[in-house]
Design a protein around this motif. Structure first.
Motif, PDB file in Angstrom:
ATOM      1  N   GLN A 157      -0.396  -2.960  -8.181  1.00  0.00           N
ATOM      2  CA  GLN A 157      -0.741  -3.696  -6.969  1.00  0.00           C
ATOM      3  C   GLN A 157      -0.078  -3.010  -5.788  1.00  0.00           C
ATOM      4  O   GLN A 157       1.145  -3.003  -5.653  1.00  0.00           O
ATOM      5  CB  GLN A 157      -0.265  -5.148  -7.063  1.00  0.00           C
ATOM      6  CG  GLN A 157      -0.495  -5.962  -5.797  1.00  0.00           C
ATOM      7  CD  GLN A 157      -1.958  -6.107  -5.444  1.00  0.00           C
ATOM      8  OE1 GLN A 157      -2.723  -6.690  -6.193  1.00  0.00           O
ATOM      9  NE2 GLN A 157      -2.346  -5.577  -4.297  1.00  0.00           N
ATOM     10  N   HIS A 173     -10.813  -2.630   4.085  1.00  0.00           N
ATOM     11  CA  HIS A 173     -12.034  -3.376   3.785  1.00  0.00           C
ATOM     12  C   HIS A 173     -13.054  -2.455   3.115  1.00  0.00           C
ATOM     13  O   HIS A 173     -13.701  -2.832   2.127  1.00  0.00           O
ATOM     14  CB  HIS A 173     -12.607  -3.969   5.072  1.00  0.00           C
ATOM     15  CG  HIS A 173     -13.970  -4.569   4.911  1.00  0.00           C
ATOM     16  ND1 HIS A 173     -14.182  -5.782   4.298  1.00  0.00           N
ATOM     17  CD2 HIS A 173     -15.199  -4.103   5.272  1.00  0.00           C
ATOM     18  CE1 HIS A 173     -15.480  -6.047   4.287  1.00  0.00           C
ATOM     19  NE2 HIS A 173     -16.120  -5.036   4.879  1.00  0.00           N
ATOM     20  N   ASN A 176     -11.640  -1.460  -0.528  1.00  0.00           N
ATOM     21  CA  ASN A 176     -11.678  -2.568  -1.480  1.00  0.00           C
ATOM     22  C   ASN A 176     -13.100  -2.900  -1.923  1.00  0.00           C
ATOM     23  O   ASN A 176     -13.310  -3.371  -3.045  1.00  0.00           O
ATOM     24  CB  ASN A 176     -11.018  -3.799  -0.873  1.00  0.00           C
ATOM     25  CG  ASN A 176      -9.509  -3.677  -0.813  1.00  0.00           C
ATOM     26  OD1 ASN A 176      -8.899  -2.930  -1.590  1.00  0.00           O
ATOM     27  ND2 ASN A 176      -8.885  -4.376   0.118  1.00  0.00           N
ATOM     28  N   ASN A 177     -14.056  -2.673  -1.061  1.00  0.00           N
ATOM     29  CA  ASN A 177     -15.440  -2.971  -1.413  1.00  0.00           C
ATOM     30  C   ASN A 177     -16.136  -1.824  -2.126  1.00  0.00           C
ATOM     31  O   ASN A 177     -17.047  -2.049  -2.919  1.00  0.00           O
ATOM     32  CB  ASN A 177     -16.226  -3.343  -0.149  1.00  0.00           C
ATOM     33  CG  ASN A 177     -15.960  -4.755   0.315  1.00  0.00           C
ATOM     34  OD1 ASN A 177     -16.531  -5.718  -0.184  1.00  0.00           O
ATOM     35  ND2 ASN A 177     -15.062  -4.887   1.269  1.00  0.00           N
ATOM     36  N   TYR A 179     -14.412   0.929  -3.806  1.00  0.00           N
ATOM     37  CA  TYR A 179     -13.691   1.587  -4.892  1.00  0.00           C
ATOM     38  C   TYR A 179     -13.014   0.626  -5.862  1.00  0.00           C
ATOM     39  O   TYR A 179     -12.558   1.046  -6.909  1.00  0.00           O
ATOM     40  CB  TYR A 179     -12.632   2.547  -4.319  1.00  0.00           C
ATOM     41  CG  TYR A 179     -13.221   3.721  -3.591  1.00  0.00           C
ATOM     42  CD1 TYR A 179     -13.484   4.905  -4.250  1.00  0.00           C
ATOM     43  CD2 TYR A 179     -13.533   3.649  -2.231  1.00  0.00           C
ATOM     44  CE1 TYR A 179     -14.031   5.998  -3.596  1.00  0.00           C
ATOM     45  CE2 TYR A 179     -14.084   4.727  -1.565  1.00  0.00           C
ATOM     46  CZ  TYR A 179     -14.324   5.893  -2.254  1.00  0.00           C
ATOM     47  OH  TYR A 179     -14.866   6.970  -1.595  1.00  0.00           O
ATOM     48  N   GLU A 180     -12.911  -0.630  -5.528  1.00  0.00           N
ATOM     49  CA  GLU A 180     -12.198  -1.575  -6.378  1.00  0.00           C
ATOM     50  C   GLU A 180     -13.165  -2.584  -6.970  1.00  0.00           C
ATOM     51  O   GLU A 180     -13.931  -3.220  -6.260  1.00  0.00           O
ATOM     52  CB  GLU A 180     -11.108  -2.310  -5.569  1.00  0.00           C
ATOM     53  CG  GLU A 180     -10.032  -1.390  -5.016  1.00  0.00           C
ATOM     54  CD  GLU A 180      -9.073  -0.918  -6.075  1.00  0.00           C
ATOM     55  OE1 GLU A 180      -9.222  -1.343  -7.229  1.00  0.00           O
ATOM     56  OE2 GLU A 180      -8.190  -0.117  -5.763  1.00  0.00           O
ATOM     57  N   SER A 181     -13.106  -2.734  -8.291  1.00  0.00           N
ATOM     58  CA  SER A 181     -13.918  -3.753  -8.952  1.00  0.00           C
ATOM     59  C   SER A 181     -13.097  -4.975  -9.339  1.00  0.00           C
ATOM     60  O   SER A 181     -13.629  -6.063  -9.507  1.00  0.00           O
ATOM     61  CB  SER A 181     -14.584  -3.165 -10.211  1.00  0.00           C
ATOM     62  OG  SER A 181     -13.600  -2.658 -11.103  1.00  0.00           O
ATOM     63  N   ASP A 182     -11.788  -4.785  -9.492  1.00  0.00           N
ATOM     64  CA  ASP A 182     -10.901  -5.874  -9.869  1.00  0.00           C
ATOM     65  C   ASP A 182     -10.278  -6.474  -8.612  1.00  0.00           C
ATOM     66  O   ASP A 182      -9.553  -5.806  -7.879  1.00  0.00           O
ATOM     67  CB  ASP A 182      -9.805  -5.364 -10.805  1.00  0.00           C
ATOM     68  CG  ASP A 182      -8.969  -6.500 -11.397  1.00  0.00           C
ATOM     69  OD1 ASP A 182      -9.133  -7.652 -10.944  1.00  0.00           O
ATOM     70  OD2 ASP A 182      -8.172  -6.231 -12.298  1.00  0.00           O
ATOM     71  N   ILE A 183     -10.543  -7.743  -8.357  1.00  0.00           N
ATOM     72  CA  ILE A 183     -10.046  -8.389  -7.147  1.00  0.00           C
ATOM     73  C   ILE A 183      -8.524  -8.403  -7.107  1.00  0.00           C
ATOM     74  O   ILE A 183      -7.910  -8.227  -6.062  1.00  0.00           O
ATOM     75  CB  ILE A 183     -10.601  -9.824  -7.039  1.00  0.00           C
ATOM     76  CG1 ILE A 183     -12.130  -9.787  -6.916  1.00  0.00           C
ATOM     77  CG2 ILE A 183      -9.997 -10.552  -5.844  1.00  0.00           C
ATOM     78  CD1 ILE A 183     -12.761 -11.169  -6.855  1.00  0.00           C
ATOM     79  N   ASN A 185      -6.413  -6.249  -8.083  1.00  0.00           N
ATOM     80  CA  ASN A 185      -5.791  -4.960  -7.819  1.00  0.00           C
ATOM     81  C   ASN A 185      -6.237  -4.340  -6.501  1.00  0.00           C
ATOM     82  O   ASN A 185      -6.079  -3.143  -6.287  1.00  0.00           O
ATOM     83  CB  ASN A 185      -6.086  -3.984  -8.967  1.00  0.00           C
ATOM     84  CG  ASN A 185      -5.380  -4.384 -10.244  1.00  0.00           C
ATOM     85  OD1 ASN A 185      -4.322  -4.991 -10.201  1.00  0.00           O
ATOM     86  ND2 ASN A 185      -5.975  -4.059 -11.365  1.00  0.00           N
ATOM     87  N   LYS A 186      -6.792  -5.125  -5.623  1.00  0.00           N
ATOM     88  CA  LYS A 186      -7.200  -4.586  -4.333  1.00  0.00           C
ATOM     89  C   LYS A 186      -5.982  -4.299  -3.462  1.00  0.00           C
ATOM     90  O   LYS A 186      -4.908  -4.886  -3.643  1.00  0.00           O
ATOM     91  CB  LYS A 186      -8.134  -5.566  -3.632  1.00  0.00           C
ATOM     92  CG  LYS A 186      -9.512  -5.661  -4.272  1.00  0.00           C
ATOM     93  CD  LYS A 186     -10.474  -6.444  -3.407  1.00  0.00           C
ATOM     94  CE  LYS A 186     -11.875  -6.409  -3.990  1.00  0.00           C
ATOM     95  NZ  LYS A 186     -12.873  -7.096  -3.136  1.00  0.00           N
ATOM     96  N   LYS A 188      -3.430  -4.383  -0.534  1.00  0.00           N
ATOM     97  CA  LYS A 188      -2.946  -5.432   0.352  1.00  0.00           C
ATOM     98  C   LYS A 188      -2.358  -4.792   1.594  1.00  0.00           C
ATOM     99  O   LYS A 188      -1.643  -3.792   1.504  1.00  0.00           O
ATOM    100  CB  LYS A 188      -1.893  -6.284  -0.352  1.00  0.00           C
ATOM    101  CG  LYS A 188      -1.359  -7.435   0.500  1.00  0.00           C
ATOM    102  CD  LYS A 188      -0.321  -8.248  -0.255  1.00  0.00           C
ATOM    103  CE  LYS A 188       0.227  -9.382   0.604  1.00  0.00           C
ATOM    104  NZ  LYS A 188       1.266 -10.164  -0.109  1.00  0.00           N
TER     105      LYS A 188
END
Length: 284
Positions: A157, A173, A176-177, A179-183, A185-186, A188
């Protein structure tokens, strides 16, 4: 009675637009130069590690060691070395901390403002990203943050601490939209605003933001003797070599005078010029 309004931004960056800035391949072959290897290491030591300008480096070598080279030769050798050091920097920066601090500082290229984007791990003190752009927009912020998180663990994280530049939350933003599929592990984002602690985040994370500010001051000490750059590639060259010096050669007081990234192959050498030469040989 009240009307709710908001802004929605959608970015469509291509892979070419998100490439990290890197030095051009020089026409000078470092392994076929007429000068000795020791002189090459000494040039990098004076010009980069001790922040001398190219002309002053040439003058120092002529007046102290009776070695006659030009300031342009110093720049040519530096550009050739930066090509290898860039690969070395990316390959050996290692894992990053959970918390990283980022900021951009300005430089001048042909009398126009450009920006160097840095991210640094707050515990290891490793520079994890460096990118040069002609603006402070979302695109260069995305490039820097993608490189900063590249070597992170998949389940890590990450928290990025920056100032109030809107490019950072906009870039996160996008990341996270895209490259990240797991909410969970986005990325912060925490903003440290201004010079006074007027909110909880600024109070808690001010010390981390100060780390990147000190890095910016150190970088300015290294590029100030150049009095600006004539080309973008000259700025990229100096920045790349500065990162090599900072991560692998420069003892850090906060780390009990150890370097941020330990390379075992460098431990057997006592002088900086020998370590520079070993880095080049490892990167080639």
């Amino acid at each position: 009675h009240f009307k709710l309004t908001y802004q929605y931004r959608e970015y469509h960056f291509t892979q070419e637009q998100l490439e990290h800035s890197k030095p051009k391949n020089s026409k000078v072959n470092l392994f076929r130069i007429y000068s000795s290897d020791n002189l090459l290491g000494l040039i990098l030591t004076l010009h980069i590690s001790f922040a001398m300008s190219a002309r002053k480096t040439a003058l120092f070598l002529r007046m102290v060691f009776n070695v006659h080279i030009s300031g342009q030769t110093v720049l040519n050798y530096a550009q050739a070395a930066a090509h290898y050091c860039h690969q070395f920097n990316l390959k050996n920066k290692g894992p990053i901390d959970d918390i990283s601090a980022g900021d951009e500082t300005y430089i001048k290229i042909k009398a126009k403002h450009h920006y160097v984007w840095f991210f640094v791990s707050v515990e290891k003190r490793t520079i994890t990203a460096y990118h040069i752009s002609d603006n402070r927009g979302t695109q260069p912020a995305v490039v820097a943050m993608l490189e900063a998180r590249r070597t992170a663990d998949e389940k890590q994280q990450l928290i990025f601490i920056t100032d109030a530049n809107p490019s950072y939350p906009a870039g996160m933003h996008f990341i996270n939209n895209e490259y990240e599929s797991d909410i969970e592990n986005k990325l912060k984002h925490i903003k440290v605003i201004g010079l006074e602690n007027l909110d909880e985040d600024s109070t808690e994370y001010r010390s981390f933001k100060q780390i990147i500010e000190r890095l910016n001051r150190t970088f300015k000490q290294h590029h100030r003797p150049s009095a600006g750059f004539n080309t973008l590639d000259g700025a990229i060259t100096l920045t790349t070599l500065f990162v090599t010096h900072y991560n692998f050669l420069r003892p850090h007081m906060a780390l009990k005078y150890k370097v941020p990234v330990h390379i075992p192959e460098l431990h057997e050498y006592n002088t900086i010029q020998e370590k520079w030469l070993k880095i080049l040989s490892l990167a080639a």
